[in-house]
Enzyme design. Structure first.
Site, short mmCIF file in Angstrom:
data_model
loop_
_atom_site.label_atom_id
_atom_site.label_comp_id
_atom_site.label_asym_id
_atom_site.label_seq_id
_atom_site.Cartn_x
_atom_site.Cartn_y
_atom_site.Cartn_z
N GLU A 55 3.85 4.36 -0.23
CA GLU A 55 2.54 4.31 -0.52
C GLU A 55 1.67 4.29 -1.48
O GLU A 55 2.08 4.45 -2.80
CB GLU A 55 1.25 5.76 -0.05
CG GLU A 55 -0.03 6.02 -0.06
CD GLU A 55 -0.54 6.60 0.63
OE1 GLU A 55 -0.57 6.11 2.27
OE2 GLU A 55 -0.77 7.75 0.51
N LYS A 57 -1.25 4.45 -4.37
CA LYS A 57 -1.81 5.97 -4.23
C LYS A 57 -2.74 6.01 -5.64
O LYS A 57 -1.72 6.93 -6.36
CB LYS A 57 -1.45 6.89 -2.87
CG LYS A 57 -1.81 8.86 -3.25
CD LYS A 57 -1.17 9.13 -2.55
CE LYS A 57 -2.01 10.17 -1.77
NZ LYS A 57 -1.59 11.54 -1.81
N LYS A 117 -4.98 1.91 4.94
CA LYS A 117 -5.42 3.26 4.32
C LYS A 117 -6.36 3.93 4.75
O LYS A 117 -7.00 3.91 3.11
CB LYS A 117 -4.11 3.98 4.24
CG LYS A 117 -3.67 5.93 3.98
CD LYS A 117 -3.44 6.33 5.28
CE LYS A 117 -1.91 7.25 5.26
NZ LYS A 117 -2.35 7.52 3.55
N GLU A 166 -2.95 9.36 13.86
CA GLU A 166 -2.45 10.27 12.84
C GLU A 166 -3.50 11.84 13.48
O GLU A 166 -4.20 12.02 13.91
CB GLU A 166 -2.48 10.41 11.65
CG GLU A 166 -2.43 11.75 10.69
CD GLU A 166 -3.25 11.56 9.21
OE1 GLU A 166 -2.68 10.46 8.27
OE2 GLU A 166 -3.98 12.48 8.44
N ASN A 187 1.04 14.67 9.92
CA ASN A 187 0.14 14.48 9.06
C ASN A 187 0.17 16.42 8.49
O ASN A 187 0.24 16.99 8.78
CB ASN A 187 -1.47 14.54 8.96
CG ASN A 187 -1.49 13.98 7.04
OD1 ASN A 187 -0.68 14.70 6.62
ND2 ASN A 187 -2.28 13.56 6.71
N GLU A 217 4.18 12.87 7.76
CA GLU A 217 3.41 12.15 6.60
C GLU A 217 3.23 13.47 5.32
O GLU A 217 3.46 14.19 5.79
CB GLU A 217 1.98 11.56 7.20
CG GLU A 217 2.29 10.41 7.81
CD GLU A 217 0.78 10.24 8.74
OE1 GLU A 217 0.95 9.38 9.46
OE2 GLU A 217 -0.11 10.69 8.56
N SER A 218 2.78 13.18 4.44
CA SER A 218 2.72 13.94 3.25
C SER A 218 3.08 14.91 2.91
O SER A 218 4.49 15.46 4.07
CB SER A 218 1.60 14.94 4.06
OG SER A 218 0.21 13.36 4.22
#
Ligand SMILES: O=P(O)(O)OC[C@@H](O)[C@@H](O)c1c[nH]c2ccccc12
Length: 263
Positions: A55, A57, A117, A166, A187, A217-218
């Site tokens: 990503e 970010k 995103k 998501e 997530n 994710e995350s």
């Protein structure tokens, strides 16, 4: 009012401004002339190991500024050279300091699939995603009621976009399966509270049927987290912070994440 509600309020204001400047009909014209989207779902599942979606970010609501990223194209190129399966570009401005210009720059720089995103709440944003060269788009179940979620999923498919759906709990998985989601991202960060729970993927993955691409994710800090997620059946991981803040640039961390996910 949750953090998610606040973010979406800002997204809607920015969106209204873009819609004033560029009508949907102009976007549709651009989409008609665009090259077709890549088949991202096929790329995200690879028997050789856990795939990495890397990503771009700059900042987040939970951590504030993470990295300046003056040249998103260069970062995306480094991701591609280091073996990323796809690049995620945060286009939300107020909290994540992203833009559609970032998406354009990344699209022009890489050949792998690109994910837009953002907090998609209207069809216009899907037309934008495709007009700016995205292959994938994120739809956050928690941000949408079921009829709108179904409508956006359908339009995305018509546009050839792969939807990364998501979820963060059992109920949202049921809602995702009700629209035949083919790629589900779990997530670990609850967008209503911003808290990370690293047990989320292990708990929810068994509820996602085989045949659906499973993405964690995350909150992925490094190779150990990827190894654990691989053991719980992740096809891919979506990583931002650990890559943009990693010492020595994103390459070494990305290589280590891929090594940890080998099967
Ligand atoms: O930086 P991290 O913890 O590696 O997380 C990346 C990604 O999962 C995260 O940016 C994200 C997941 N879902 C989102 C929805 C909106 C904004 C951001 C996100």
């Amino acid at each position: 009012m949750t953090v998610l509600d606040e973010i979406i309020g800002g997204v809607r204001d920015d969106l209204a401004e873009r819609q004033r400047r560029l009508p949907e009909s102009a976007l549709r014209d651009r989409v008609a002339g665009a090259r077709p989207a890549l088949d991202a779902a096929a790329v995200l599942r690879d028997a050789a190991g856990v795939q990495v979606i890397a990503e771009v970010k700059r900042a987040s609501p939970s951590k504030g500024p993470l990295a300046a990223i003056p040249d998103p194209a260069e970062l995306a190129g480094a991701y591609e050279r280091s073996g990323a399966a796809a690049v995620s570009v945060l286009t939300e401005r107020r909290r994540f300091h992203g833009s559609l210009a970032d998406l354009d720059a990344v699209r022009a720089a890489v050949r792998i699939p690109v994910l837009r995103k953002d907090f998609v709440v209207t069809p216009y944003q899907l037309w934008e995603a495709r007009a700016h060269g995205a292959d994938l788009v994120l739809l956050i179940v928690a941000a949408l009621d079921q009829p709108l979620f179904a409508e956006l999923t359908e339009l995305a498919r018509e546009l050839g976009l792969t939807v990364l759906t998501e979820v963060h709990d059992e109920d949202e998985i049921e809602r995702a399966l009700a629209v035949n989601a083919s790629v589900i991202g779990v997530n670990a960060r609850n967008l209503k509270t911003l808290e990370v729970d690293r047990t989320t993927f292990a708990r929810l993955a068994p509820r996602i049927p085989p045949g659906v691409v499973r993405i964690a994710e995350s909150g992925i800090r490094g190779p150990q987290d990827v190894a654990a997620l691989a053991a719980h059946g992740a096809d891919a991981v979506l990583v931002g912070e650990a890559l943009v803040t990693g010492e020595g640039g994103p390459g070494p961390m990305l290589t280590a994440l891929r090594d940890a996910g080998r099967r």
